[in-house]
Design a protein around this motif. Structure first.
Motif, PDB file in Angstrom:
ATOM      1  N   SER A   1      46.362   8.928  11.791  1.00  0.00           N
ATOM      2  CA  SER A   1      45.199   8.783  10.906  1.00  0.00           C
ATOM      3  C   SER A   1      44.037   8.104  11.627  1.00  0.00           C
ATOM      4  CB  SER A   1      45.583   7.981   9.660  1.00  0.00           C
ATOM      5  OG  SER A   1      46.634   8.593   8.965  1.00  0.00           O
ATOM      6  N   GLY A   2      44.331   7.016  12.335  1.00  0.00           N
ATOM      7  CA  GLY A   2      43.272   6.289  13.017  1.00  0.00           C
ATOM      8  C   GLY A   2      42.612   7.087  14.116  1.00  0.00           C
ATOM      9  N   LEU A   3      43.408   7.745  14.942  1.00  0.00           N
ATOM     10  CA  LEU A   3      42.848   8.531  16.042  1.00  0.00           C
ATOM     11  C   LEU A   3      42.135   9.788  15.535  1.00  0.00           C
ATOM     12  CD1 LEU A   3      45.711   8.265  18.711  1.00  0.00           C
ATOM     13  CD2 LEU A   3      43.547   7.013  18.631  1.00  0.00           C
ATOM     14  N   ALA A   4      42.554  10.310  14.376  1.00  0.00           N
ATOM     15  CA  ALA A   4      41.869  11.477  13.803  1.00  0.00           C
ATOM     16  C   ALA A   4      40.423  11.125  13.451  1.00  0.00           C
ATOM     17  CB  ALA A   4      42.607  11.969  12.567  1.00  0.00           C
ATOM     18  N   ASN A   5      40.214   9.994  12.772  1.00  0.00           N
ATOM     19  CA  ASN A   5      38.855   9.580  12.425  1.00  0.00           C
ATOM     20  C   ASN A   5      38.046   9.221  13.668  1.00  0.00           C
ATOM     21  OD1 ASN A   5      39.006   9.942   9.662  1.00  0.00           O
ATOM     22  ND2 ASN A   5      39.684   7.858   9.237  1.00  0.00           N
TER      23      ASN A   5
ATOM     24  N   SER B   1      38.466  10.562  16.677  1.00  0.00           N
ATOM     25  CA  SER B   1      38.142  11.846  17.309  1.00  0.00           C
ATOM     26  C   SER B   1      36.974  12.522  16.603  1.00  0.00           C
ATOM     27  CB  SER B   1      39.377  12.761  17.288  1.00  0.00           C
ATOM     28  OG  SER B   1      39.074  14.032  17.811  1.00  0.00           O
ATOM     29  N   LEU B   2      36.960  12.437  15.267  1.00  0.00           N
ATOM     30  CA  LEU B   2      35.877  13.040  14.490  1.00  0.00           C
ATOM     31  C   LEU B   2      34.549  12.361  14.782  1.00  0.00           C
ATOM     32  CD1 LEU B   2      35.378  15.246  12.402  1.00  0.00           C
ATOM     33  CD2 LEU B   2      35.793  13.551  10.604  1.00  0.00           C
ATOM     34  N   LYS B   3      34.598  11.053  15.101  1.00  0.00           N
ATOM     35  CA  LYS B   3      33.373  10.311  15.393  1.00  0.00           C
ATOM     36  C   LYS B   3      32.809  10.685  16.764  1.00  0.00           C
ATOM     37  CE  LYS B   3      31.573   5.714  16.401  1.00  0.00           C
ATOM     38  NZ  LYS B   3      31.897   4.277  16.595  1.00  0.00           N
ATOM     39  N   TYR B   4      33.661  10.775  17.781  1.00  0.00           N
ATOM     40  CA  TYR B   4      33.192  10.942  19.154  1.00  0.00           C
ATOM     41  C   TYR B   4      33.123  12.392  19.609  1.00  0.00           C
ATOM     42  CZ  TYR B   4      33.572   5.894  19.822  1.00  0.00           C
ATOM     43  OH  TYR B   4      33.402   4.543  19.722  1.00  0.00           O
ATOM     44  N   ASN B   5      33.741  13.315  18.885  1.00  0.00           N
ATOM     45  CA  ASN B   5      33.746  14.721  19.294  1.00  0.00           C
ATOM     46  C   ASN B   5      32.914  15.576  18.349  1.00  0.00           C
ATOM     47  OD1 ASN B   5      35.558  14.578  21.574  1.00  0.00           O
ATOM     48  ND2 ASN B   5      37.214  14.226  20.108  1.00  0.00           N
ATOM     49  N   SER B   6      32.480  16.725  18.846  1.00  0.00           N
ATOM     50  CA  SER B   6      31.848  17.709  17.972  1.00  0.00           C
ATOM     51  C   SER B   6      32.921  18.328  17.082  1.00  0.00           C
ATOM     52  CB  SER B   6      31.176  18.800  18.810  1.00  0.00           C
ATOM     53  OG  SER B   6      32.146  19.525  19.543  1.00  0.00           O
ATOM     54  N   ILE B   7      32.464  18.966  16.011  1.00  0.00           N
ATOM     55  CA  ILE B   7      33.409  19.609  15.088  1.00  0.00           C
ATOM     56  C   ILE B   7      34.238  20.657  15.823  1.00  0.00           C
ATOM     57  CG2 ILE B   7      33.625  21.045  13.026  1.00  0.00           C
ATOM     58  CD1 ILE B   7      32.847  18.214  12.399  1.00  0.00           C
ATOM     59  N   GLY B   8      33.597  21.393  16.747  1.00  0.00           N
ATOM     60  CA  GLY B   8      34.313  22.425  17.489  1.00  0.00           C
ATOM     61  C   GLY B   8      35.433  21.866  18.335  1.00  0.00           C
ATOM     62  N   PHE B   9      35.159  20.779  19.068  1.00  0.00           N
ATOM     63  CA  PHE B   9      36.204  20.192  19.915  1.00  0.00           C
ATOM     64  C   PHE B   9      37.310  19.584  19.052  1.00  0.00           C
ATOM     65  CE2 PHE B   9      38.275  17.493  22.959  1.00  0.00           C
ATOM     66  CZ  PHE B   9      38.113  18.154  24.167  1.00  0.00           C
ATOM     67  N   TYR B  10      36.919  18.986  17.926  1.00  0.00           N
ATOM     68  CA  TYR B  10      37.898  18.417  16.995  1.00  0.00           C
ATOM     69  C   TYR B  10      38.849  19.498  16.487  1.00  0.00           C
ATOM     70  CZ  TYR B  10      39.658  16.099  12.751  1.00  0.00           C
ATOM     71  OH  TYR B  10      40.464  15.581  11.768  1.00  0.00           O
TER      72      TYR B  10
ATOM     73  N   LEU C   1      39.857  12.273  25.451  1.00  0.00           N
ATOM     74  CA  LEU C   1      41.078  11.478  25.627  1.00  0.00           C
ATOM     75  C   LEU C   1      41.680  11.074  24.280  1.00  0.00           C
ATOM     76  CD1 LEU C   1      39.995   9.182  28.606  1.00  0.00           C
ATOM     77  CD2 LEU C   1      41.532  11.158  28.682  1.00  0.00           C
ATOM     78  N   VAL C   2      40.804  10.715  23.340  1.00  0.00           N
ATOM     79  CA  VAL C   2      41.277  10.355  21.996  1.00  0.00           C
ATOM     80  C   VAL C   2      41.924  11.559  21.320  1.00  0.00           C
ATOM     81  CG1 VAL C   2      40.536   9.682  19.670  1.00  0.00           C
ATOM     82  CG2 VAL C   2      39.636   8.474  21.657  1.00  0.00           C
TER      83      VAL C   2
ATOM     84  N   ALA D   1      45.296  12.234  22.825  1.00  0.00           N
ATOM     85  CA  ALA D   1      46.260  11.211  22.394  1.00  0.00           C
ATOM     86  C   ALA D   1      46.669  11.395  20.934  1.00  0.00           C
ATOM     87  CB  ALA D   1      45.652   9.820  22.591  1.00  0.00           C
ATOM     88  N   TRP D   2      45.814  12.069  20.146  1.00  0.00           N
ATOM     89  CA  TRP D   2      46.081  12.243  18.712  1.00  0.00           C
ATOM     90  C   TRP D   2      47.068  13.373  18.443  1.00  0.00           C
ATOM     91  CZ3 TRP D   2      44.305  16.772  16.149  1.00  0.00           C
ATOM     92  CH2 TRP D   2      44.521  16.791  14.772  1.00  0.00           C
ATOM     93  N   ILE D   3      47.185  14.351  19.335  1.00  0.00           N
ATOM     94  CA  ILE D   3      47.945  15.583  19.071  1.00  0.00           C
ATOM     95  C   ILE D   3      49.415  15.293  18.771  1.00  0.00           C
ATOM     96  CG2 ILE D   3      48.798  17.719  20.101  1.00  0.00           C
ATOM     97  CD1 ILE D   3      46.109  17.916  21.578  1.00  0.00           C
TER      98      ILE D   3
END
Length: 365
Positions: free
Chosen positions: A116-120, A122-131, A185-186, A189-191
């Motif tokens: 949950s933490g890494l998902a949010n 990732s959403l902050k630092y990545n574009s929607i496409g990369f997410y 990297l985030v 690590a989230w996968i």
């Protein structure tokens, strides 16, 4: 007279439901009765769309740049609500401790914190496409992990359908693909925590007598602890100096309430279906949002993105059809032993009556 009779019937129904919730088996039966796959997946889909809008409001317009702390607030809110449910005696009973090792519950709480933490983050630092590209990688990870952990395999037709879904989602979101080293990297690590999280939620409910709320009550304290430990490492400093006025606090509280509903509905969906199906639902949500924006709000994602979304939805339709066929086949197989048991054999009248009662009891249970 009729009002008294209907009142007595309602009271008996309440008492029956209350008694069902007093045992883990009864609570599990109630969850399966009222929250089947269609209800659970629909509930999860609607809440997921709502929390996307709420989190965009919180991290965008409100300017709350602390994704781990936001997740922490979500789980603290969930813990408080579950405590209220327990105080009101409406929280389903957990199975006996000997049926599920504490290590399994602890592991679920830990991976839930990271997922949950890494998902949010990732959403902050990545574009929607990369997410979304990172989310696509969760599907083969789940298939591989279930094979390694449980020896579970899926048919070649399902593999092809999932491949079509993944390619379609990739094409639909490739126009918004931006690279950020820390964000990448985030996302990587989230996968694995995300895949293990879904597998554990699904297996504990399907193999044991756990309900979604009972499992949330047991694992949320562990998740809160590890989210607290993650905050200093990932979140930027300054959360206490954030402008905690009424409007901002209300927006964060709404996000937290939707976060509780998302966790609950996700757990229900995983208990009613499988980890892979839940991932496909998430990709379905992405395609629906993209196509909905095009048809309703006249947004123009481009012909390539629209084509990718249509391809992904086609793959999802095939995957759903294959699941329904397998489910129907499994139900037919499960009914065969009952037919064998009730096959007529020459017995005395008294023996036949006794066996009929026993068989009837087994069928009901």
């Amino acid at each position: 007279m009729q009002e008294k009779q209907s009142g007595r019937t309602l009271e008996e129904l309440r008492a029956s439901l209350y008694n069902e919730l007093r045992t883990s088996e009864g609570a599990k039966r109630q969850q399966q009765r009222y929250c089947g796959p269609v209800v659970a997946l629909s509930f999860n889909f609607m809440v997921a769309v709502g929390i996307i809008m709420a989190n965009k409001l919180v991290m965008g317009k409100v300017g709350f740049k602390y994704p781990i702390f936001l997740t922490f607030v979500h789980y603290i809110t969930a813990w408080i609500l579950l405590a209220i449910f327990k105080a009101l005696s409406v929280l389903p009973v957990s199975p006996p401790s000997k049926t599920t090792p504490f290590s399994s519950l602890f592991a679920l709480g830990v991976v839930m914190a990271f997922a949950s933490g890494l998902a949010n983050t990732s959403l902050k630092y990545n574009s929607i496409g990369f997410y979304q590209m990172a989310k696509i990688a969760v599907t083969p990870t789940i298939v591989l992990a279930e094979f390694v952990l449980f020896g579970k395999t899926i048919s070649f037709k399902k593999v092809l359908a999932l491949a079509v879904v993944s390619v379609g989602v990739a094409v639909a979101t490739v126009t918004d693909l931006e690279f950020n080293l820390f964000g990448a990297l985030v996302a990587i690590a989230w996968i694995i925590p995300s895949a293990i999280n879904k597998i554990l939620w699904s297996s504990l409910q399907q193999q044991g007598n756990w309900t979604a709320l009972a499992l949330m009550w047991k694992t949320t304290p562990v998740t809160v602890f590890f989210l607290g430990a993650l905050m200093p490492w990932i979140d930027p400093p300054g959360v206490l100096s954030f402008k905690w006025d009424v409007n901002n606090s209300t927006a964060i509280l709404i996000s937290a309430l939707l976060g509780f509903l998302l966790q609950w509905s996700g757990a229900l969906a995983l208990g009613a279906t499988s980890a892979t199906t839940h991932v496909v639902l998430g990709q379905f949500k992405t395609c629906v949002i993209l196509l909905g924006g095009y048809m309703i709000f006249n947004s123009d994602p481009g012909i390539v993105s629209i084509g990718g979304a249509v391809v992904a939805l086609t793959g999802m339709s095939v995957y759903t059809t294959l699941n329904l066929q397998e489910s129907k086949k499994d139900n037919n197989i499960k009914q065969l032993p009952k037919q064998v048991v009730t096959s007529p054999q020459p017995k005395s009248a008294s023996e036949g009556s006794t066996d009929l009662n026993v068989n009837s009891t087994n069928i009901v249970v």
